[in-house]
Motif scaffolding. Structure first.
Motif, PDB file in Angstrom:
ATOM      1  N   HIS A 119       0.828  -1.198   0.000  1.00  0.00           N
ATOM      2  CA  HIS A 119       0.000   0.000   0.000  1.00  0.00           C
ATOM      3  C   HIS A 119       0.867   1.255   0.000  1.00  0.00           C
ATOM      4  N   TYR A 137      -5.437   7.305   2.604  1.00  0.00           N
ATOM      5  CA  TYR A 137      -5.735   6.221   1.660  1.00  0.00           C
ATOM      6  C   TYR A 137      -6.995   6.614   0.897  1.00  0.00           C
ATOM      7  N   GLU A 140      -9.793   3.212  -4.968  1.00  0.00           N
ATOM      8  CA  GLU A 140      -9.802   3.352  -6.417  1.00  0.00           C
ATOM      9  C   GLU A 140     -11.232   3.347  -6.948  1.00  0.00           C
ATOM     10  N   GLY A 141     -11.497   4.252  -7.894  1.00  0.00           N
ATOM     11  CA  GLY A 141     -12.756   4.240  -8.612  1.00  0.00           C
ATOM     12  C   GLY A 141     -13.971   4.658  -7.818  1.00  0.00           C
ATOM     13  N   THR A 213      -4.712  12.018  -7.614  1.00  0.00           N
ATOM     14  CA  THR A 213      -4.958  10.621  -7.940  1.00  0.00           C
ATOM     15  C   THR A 213      -3.769   9.776  -7.500  1.00  0.00           C
ATOM     16  N   SER A 216      -0.139   4.124  -9.151  1.00  0.00           N
ATOM     17  CA  SER A 216      -0.411   2.690  -9.088  1.00  0.00           C
ATOM     18  C   SER A 216       0.736   1.923  -8.464  1.00  0.00           C
ATOM     19  N   ILE A 234     -10.323  13.366  -7.710  1.00  0.00           N
ATOM     20  CA  ILE A 234     -10.777  12.568  -6.575  1.00  0.00           C
ATOM     21  C   ILE A 234     -10.885  13.494  -5.380  1.00  0.00           C
TER      22      ILE A 234
END
Length: 385
Positions: A119, A137, A140-141, A213, A216, A234
């Motif tokens: 993470h 944290y 996602e999405g 954002t 990854s 976001i």
């Protein structure tokens, strides 16, 4: 989605005072429980230890000066674990240092190393101290996710830190929540007022964040120090924030909400919710008195209104925010008593309180695989819907 396979190396430095078979058993148990590949190696000297170090390594350095000098070097995402209490150790860039938890510190070190490999939260400092930061944290999405701010416990002692809550961070993010895992200065090294001020400031900082954002790929040191600048698509739903604390962290969380920290829900997970009785009963071997500057054993509790009245959640009701009080039925009997009496008092004072007592111990309430945590997570989700 299956997790990427992870290899963790535990390195035991020369001169470590511990039974080798017991260390191997502790490490093997954690590897199996976490589903990771792992090895344990005993280093002959500092040069041998240095050759074994890699990202994700967990090192028990031991007493030798040459080995301890490596702690401050930039060797990557290493987790250093001192079984003794060693305040003031400054690990190198990207590294972490856990201390004072005895041999069980090895278990926590392995968990921390795995979390850092899997993470990559955004680390945001809110003050100059190395203990003044929050890890953010973002799931996602999920556009504009609700937020859970976590305040760790540990009886207000600096041997315990925000790594205690990392498993919950991953679980909550997987449930679609953004998570703000708050670190703060503890009173045994900085004083009670520094602790309460940090929690208030750290929670206020959350409401100023505009996260970018997430990348990854994990950063080398397991977190990112990005500028939480203009929103890049976001955002956080800061009208749906739960402030949740575990054990002593619940006292800090509920006190902060009572003081005006913005929240739609306050959550106590096995909380120390009655400081007056906690001090009188010598809870945690005098943890309340030590944190707040209270009396020695056998002396009359300080019980001053300025300290206990402001700090004890039981003396602050009603706080005017919905509350969830979660308590394991096999926890410390005093904590069960505190939770029950607090929920009753808060409800009688007019607060909207849900009391959830289920099978489980003190740490089951922050362990994602337990039924008591799943029930708590579902209750949090329902309250923030």
């Amino acid at each position: 989605m299956s997790e990427v396979p992870v290899d963790i190396t535990v390195i035991v430095g020369p001169g470590v005072v511990a039974d080798p078979a017991l260390l191997a058993r502790i490490a093997g148990r954690e590897f199996a429980a976490l589903g990771v590949r792992g090895t344990l190696v005993h280093a002959r000297d500092a040069s041998h230890l240095l050759s074994l170090v890699r990202d994700g390594a967990v090192v028990i350095p031991g007493p030798e000066a040459e080995v301890r000098a490596l702690i401050g070097r930039p060797l990557g995402a290493v987790v250093w674990v001192d079984t003794h209490r060693t305040d003031g150790v400054e690990p190198g860039e990207g590294a972490s240092h856990l201390h004072g938890r005895g041999l069980s510190g090895l278990s926590w070190g392995i968990r921390h190393a795995l979390h850092r490999l899997r993470h990559t939260p955004l680390r945001v400092p809110y003050g100059p101290s190395r203990d003044q930061w929050g890890d953010l944290y973002v799931p996602e999405g999920v556009p504009r996710p609700p937020v859970v701010a976590l305040v760790h416990g540990g009886y207000w002692r600096s041997i315990w830190a925000a790594d205690l809550m990392e498993a919950l961070c991953a679980d909550l993010a997987g449930r679609g929540f953004a998570v703000w895992n708050l670190e703060y200065r503890r009173p045994d090294t900085h004083g009670w007022h520094a602790t309460t001020a940090d929690v208030a400031t750290g929670l206020a900082t959350l409401h100023a964040l505009r996260p970018r954002t997430p990348r990854s790929a994990p950063a080398r040191d397991g977190h990112r120090d990005d500028d939480p600048g203009p929103d890049a698509g976001i955002g956080l739903d800061l009208d749906r924030v739960a402030v949740a604390g575990h054990s002593a962290g619940a006292q800090l969380a509920l006190r902060a909400v009572a003081d005006g920290a913005r929240a739609a829900l306050a959550v106590s997970l096995a909380g120390v919710l009655d400081l007056v009785e906690g001090e009188r009963r010598w809870l945690g071997s005098g943890a309340v008195a030590a944190a707040m500057g209270g009396p020695a054993p056998g002396e009359r509790p300080s019980g001053g209104a300025d300290v206990h009245g402001a700090g004890s959640p039981l003396l602050r009701v009603p706080i005017g925010v919905s509350q969830l009080v979660v308590q394991g039925a096999s926890d410390d009997l005093d904590l069960i008593d505190f939770g029950r009496r607090y929920a009753e008092a808060a409800g009688r004072a007019g607060d909207d309180v849900t009391y959830l007592e289920l099978p489980g111990d003190h740490f089951d309430v922050i362990t994602p695989t337990t039924s008591i945590w799943r029930a708590a997570a579902e209750a949090i989700a329902a309250a923030l819907t």
